[in-house]
Design a protein around this motif. Structure first.
Motif, PDB file in Angstrom:
ATOM      1  N   GLU A  90       2.168   6.403  -9.044  1.00  0.00           N
ATOM      2  CA  GLU A  90       0.903   6.839  -9.072  1.00  0.00           C
ATOM      3  C   GLU A  90       0.640   7.361 -10.650  1.00  0.00           C
ATOM      4  O   GLU A  90      -0.104   8.155 -11.248  1.00  0.00           O
ATOM      5  CB  GLU A  90       0.740   8.181  -8.356  1.00  0.00           C
ATOM      6  CG  GLU A  90       0.833   7.493  -6.991  1.00  0.00           C
ATOM      7  CD  GLU A  90       0.600   8.462  -5.476  1.00  0.00           C
ATOM      8  OE1 GLU A  90       0.597   9.123  -5.604  1.00  0.00           O
ATOM      9  OE2 GLU A  90       0.548   7.917  -4.546  1.00  0.00           O
ATOM     10  N   THR A 113      -2.958   6.768 -11.503  1.00  0.00           N
ATOM     11  CA  THR A 113      -4.266   7.129 -11.836  1.00  0.00           C
ATOM     12  C   THR A 113      -3.534   8.264 -13.186  1.00  0.00           C
ATOM     13  O   THR A 113      -4.628   8.307 -13.443  1.00  0.00           O
ATOM     14  CB  THR A 113      -4.462   8.595 -10.355  1.00  0.00           C
ATOM     15  OG1 THR A 113      -2.791   9.302 -10.339  1.00  0.00           O
ATOM     16  CG2 THR A 113      -4.238   7.936  -9.068  1.00  0.00           C
ATOM     17  N   LYS A 134      -7.437   2.621 -10.240  1.00  0.00           N
ATOM     18  CA  LYS A 134      -6.776   4.530  -9.570  1.00  0.00           C
ATOM     19  C   LYS A 134      -7.017   5.000 -11.224  1.00  0.00           C
ATOM     20  O   LYS A 134      -7.052   6.060 -10.858  1.00  0.00           O
ATOM     21  CB  LYS A 134      -6.344   3.885  -8.443  1.00  0.00           C
ATOM     22  CG  LYS A 134      -6.669   4.117  -7.239  1.00  0.00           C
ATOM     23  CD  LYS A 134      -5.743   4.261  -6.667  1.00  0.00           C
ATOM     24  CE  LYS A 134      -6.420   3.557  -4.988  1.00  0.00           C
ATOM     25  NZ  LYS A 134      -4.951   4.717  -3.677  1.00  0.00           N
ATOM     26  N   GLN A 136      -8.025   7.185 -14.010  1.00  0.00           N
ATOM     27  CA  GLN A 136      -9.553   7.702 -14.519  1.00  0.00           C
ATOM     28  C   GLN A 136      -9.340   8.089 -15.440  1.00  0.00           C
ATOM     29  O   GLN A 136     -10.673   8.105 -16.053  1.00  0.00           O
ATOM     30  CB  GLN A 136      -9.442   8.749 -13.220  1.00  0.00           C
ATOM     31  CG  GLN A 136      -9.748   8.558 -12.206  1.00  0.00           C
ATOM     32  CD  GLN A 136      -9.743   9.564 -10.831  1.00  0.00           C
ATOM     33  OE1 GLN A 136     -10.197  10.946 -11.492  1.00  0.00           O
ATOM     34  NE2 GLN A 136      -9.379   9.650 -10.170  1.00  0.00           N
TER      35      GLN A 136
END
Length: 199
Positions: A90, A113, A134, A136
């Motif tokens: 992540e 992310t 994912k 951003q």
């Protein structure tokens, strides 16, 4: 008590030993972590903390954390370093020693992310972050990128916050749109004519 078993103690001598205490006394426990280093004059490798590093190149991450802090001293991230962790990672934090992210390194890391870039980064390879659905935001403003490669961030469909370099140097004749193809959320990206993009 003047006897131990069948042994008679000399007159006036008694056994003062606390055998329970001696038997069950607290001992010292030492814990070691394993680090293996080996190699020749031309090739050195290290396996430590879930990372395999070879001559400054991160070859493989074997850990299970969703937040990956790449160890200091790594200068390059190999394209296969995260091949078995594409769906679990992540966040990735790169140390200031990292200069190169190979082509396809984080391609299709669908849970990624956040990526924190080293200010010494000079090269991010083709499609290095392609399909990171994912991801951003990216901040490239403090990096030293010397060129942008095709499909570098293409397919990052929710990427909406981009902090760019002051000057984009598009290499190999690729145009700016190719770097961020299918990044549909970049609606606030300022018009292309305002970027300093050189071929």
């Amino acid at each position: 008590q003047d006897e131990i078993g069948l042994v008679k103690l000399p007159e006036g001598l008694t056994d003062q030993t606390d055998w329970m205490k001696e038997t069950f006394r607290t001992g010292a426990v030492q814990n070691y972590q394993l680090q293996i280093t080996n190699g020749t004059e031309k090739l050195r490798y290290m396996l430590s903390g879930g990372f395999t590093k070879e001559n400054g190149v991160l070859k493989e991450y074997k850990g299970n954390s969703v937040i990956v802090n790449v160890p200091d001293g790594v200068q390059e991230i190999d394209k296969d370093a995260f091949k078995n962790k594409k769906e679990s990672i992540e966040q990735v934090v790169l140390p200031d020693s990292v200069k190169t992210i190979d082509a396809y390194t984080f391609q299709n890391c669908t849970s990624l992310t956040t990526i924190t870039f080293s200010y010494r980064i000079t090269d991010i390879g083709t499609a290095a972050f392609k399909g990171c659905t994912k991801l951003q935001s990216i901040d490239l403003s403090k990096t030293k990128l010397e060129g942008l490669q095709k499909d570098m961030f293409s397919g990052c469909t929710i990427l909406s916050d981009l902090k760019p370099l002051e000057k984009w140097n598009v290499s190999n004749g690729h145009n700016f749109e190719a770097m961020f193809k299918e990044c549909s959320a970049l609606i606030d990206l300022k018009p292309l004519e305002t970027w300093d993009v050189s071929n």
